[in-house]
Motif scaffolding. Sequence first.
Motif, short mmCIF file in Angstrom:
data_model
loop_
_atom_site.label_atom_id
_atom_site.label_comp_id
_atom_site.label_asym_id
_atom_site.label_seq_id
_atom_site.Cartn_x
_atom_site.Cartn_y
_atom_site.Cartn_z
N MET A 1 0.49 6.26 -1.08
CA MET A 1 0.92 5.41 -2.16
C MET A 1 -0.31 5.01 -2.98
SD MET A 1 2.81 1.70 -2.04
CE MET A 1 1.53 0.68 -1.35
N ASN A 2 -0.21 5.13 -4.29
CA ASN A 2 -1.27 4.66 -5.17
C ASN A 2 -1.17 3.16 -5.35
OD1 ASN A 2 -2.34 7.19 -5.62
ND2 ASN A 2 -1.02 7.59 -7.37
N LYS A 3 -2.27 2.50 -5.07
CA LYS A 3 -2.29 1.04 -5.22
C LYS A 3 -2.71 0.72 -6.65
CE LYS A 3 -2.29 -0.07 -0.57
NZ LYS A 3 -2.25 -1.20 0.28
N PRO A 4 -2.07 -0.31 -7.24
CA PRO A 4 -2.41 -0.65 -8.62
C PRO A 4 -3.80 -1.25 -8.73
CG PRO A 4 -0.85 -2.24 -7.74
CD PRO A 4 -1.03 -1.16 -6.70
N ASN A 5 -4.36 -1.15 -9.91
CA ASN A 5 -5.65 -1.74 -10.18
C ASN A 5 -5.43 -3.00 -11.01
OD1 ASN A 5 -8.37 -2.15 -10.36
ND2 ASN A 5 -8.69 -0.64 -11.98
N TYR A 6 -5.77 -4.16 -10.49
CA TYR A 6 -5.60 -5.42 -11.20
C TYR A 6 -6.70 -6.36 -10.78
CZ TYR A 6 -3.13 -5.80 -6.79
OH TYR A 6 -2.79 -5.71 -5.47
N ASN A 7 -6.81 -7.44 -11.50
CA ASN A 7 -7.83 -8.44 -11.24
C ASN A 7 -7.33 -9.42 -10.18
OD1 ASN A 7 -9.71 -10.50 -11.29
ND2 ASN A 7 -9.76 -10.66 -13.52
N PRO A 8 -8.00 -9.52 -9.03
CA PRO A 8 -7.55 -10.46 -8.01
C PRO A 8 -7.65 -11.93 -8.44
CG PRO A 8 -9.56 -9.35 -7.31
CD PRO A 8 -9.14 -8.73 -8.60
N GLU A 9 -8.35 -12.17 -9.55
CA GLU A 9 -8.43 -13.54 -10.09
C GLU A 9 -7.18 -13.89 -10.91
OE1 GLU A 9 -10.72 -15.82 -9.45
OE2 GLU A 9 -11.95 -14.49 -8.24
N MET A 10 -6.23 -12.96 -11.00
CA MET A 10 -5.00 -13.17 -11.77
C MET A 10 -4.34 -14.48 -11.36
SD MET A 10 -1.53 -10.83 -11.58
CE MET A 10 -2.47 -9.34 -11.76
N GLN A 11 -4.01 -15.30 -12.34
CA GLN A 11 -3.34 -16.58 -12.13
C GLN A 11 -1.86 -16.30 -11.89
OE1 GLN A 11 -6.02 -19.15 -12.49
NE2 GLN A 11 -4.30 -20.21 -11.57
N LEU A 12 -1.33 -16.75 -10.75
CA LEU A 12 0.10 -16.60 -10.46
C LEU A 12 0.88 -17.83 -10.89
CD1 LEU A 12 -0.13 -14.95 -6.93
CD2 LEU A 12 0.19 -13.83 -9.13
N SER A 13 0.22 -18.97 -10.85
CA SER A 13 0.77 -20.23 -11.35
C SER A 13 -0.43 -21.11 -11.68
CB SER A 13 1.69 -20.89 -10.31
OG SER A 13 0.95 -21.40 -9.22
N GLU A 14 -0.18 -22.32 -12.07
CA GLU A 14 -1.26 -23.19 -12.49
C GLU A 14 -2.39 -23.30 -11.47
OE1 GLU A 14 -1.99 -27.88 -13.69
OE2 GLU A 14 0.05 -27.11 -13.57
N ASN A 15 -2.06 -23.41 -10.20
CA ASN A 15 -3.07 -23.64 -9.17
C ASN A 15 -3.25 -22.50 -8.16
OD1 ASN A 15 -1.82 -26.72 -9.64
ND2 ASN A 15 -4.04 -26.54 -9.63
N PHE A 16 -2.61 -21.38 -8.36
CA PHE A 16 -2.70 -20.30 -7.39
C PHE A 16 -3.13 -19.00 -8.07
CE2 PHE A 16 0.24 -23.28 -5.43
CZ PHE A 16 -0.29 -23.39 -4.17
N ASP A 33 -7.01 -1.77 3.13
CA ASP A 33 -6.80 -2.05 1.71
C ASP A 33 -5.50 -2.84 1.60
OD1 ASP A 33 -6.37 -2.11 -1.01
OD2 ASP A 33 -6.52 0.05 -1.29
N ASN A 34 -5.62 -4.14 1.37
CA ASN A 34 -4.45 -5.03 1.37
C ASN A 34 -3.95 -5.34 -0.04
OD1 ASN A 34 -2.53 -6.59 2.86
ND2 ASN A 34 -3.60 -8.43 2.18
N ARG A 35 -4.17 -4.45 -0.99
CA ARG A 35 -3.65 -4.69 -2.34
C ARG A 35 -2.16 -4.39 -2.38
NH1 ARG A 35 -6.75 -0.86 -5.99
NH2 ARG A 35 -6.86 0.28 -4.04
N PRO A 36 -1.37 -5.32 -2.89
CA PRO A 36 0.08 -5.09 -2.99
C PRO A 36 0.44 -4.23 -4.19
CG PRO A 36 -0.46 -7.27 -3.81
CD PRO A 36 -1.75 -6.68 -3.29
N ASP A 37 1.65 -3.67 -4.17
CA ASP A 37 2.16 -2.98 -5.35
C ASP A 37 2.63 -4.04 -6.35
OD1 ASP A 37 4.69 -3.87 -4.47
OD2 ASP A 37 5.24 -1.92 -3.67
N TRP A 38 2.99 -3.59 -7.55
CA TRP A 38 3.37 -4.54 -8.60
C TRP A 38 4.60 -5.35 -8.23
CZ3 TRP A 38 0.09 -6.39 -11.72
CH2 TRP A 38 -0.94 -5.63 -12.23
#
Length: 106
Positions: A1-16, A33-38
């Motif tokens: 499975m190809n894992k997506p490339n994204y910034n782990p600093e991505m804001q999911l909510s105001e404080n997370f 490699d613990n990167r989740p899919d989209w």
Amino acid sequence: MNKPNYNPEMQLSENFRLKEFIESQTADERGIDNRPDWEAVINLRNLCREVLQPLRNYEGKPIHVNSGYRCPELNEAVHGVGDSQHLYGEAADLHVPNIDHGAPLV
């Protein structure tokens, strides 16, 4: 499975941020490699916006995420159950200051 490339600093909510849910000492130690899919990222965002951020707002203090997303290899390494919601970004183990250990959050 190809894992997506994204910034782990991505804001999911105001404080997370995403990194709080994917960082794992066990994964680091074992080279997992613990990167989740989209889809799991979207689930984590919904978890944060609908459950964790309201809890954070209510408490008025930071909440520590002990365990968030787990890829199948990491879930097996930590002896998680085979159908764990962690596999889908639908669960998080937390430490909330001033809430008794084992007290229900909902």
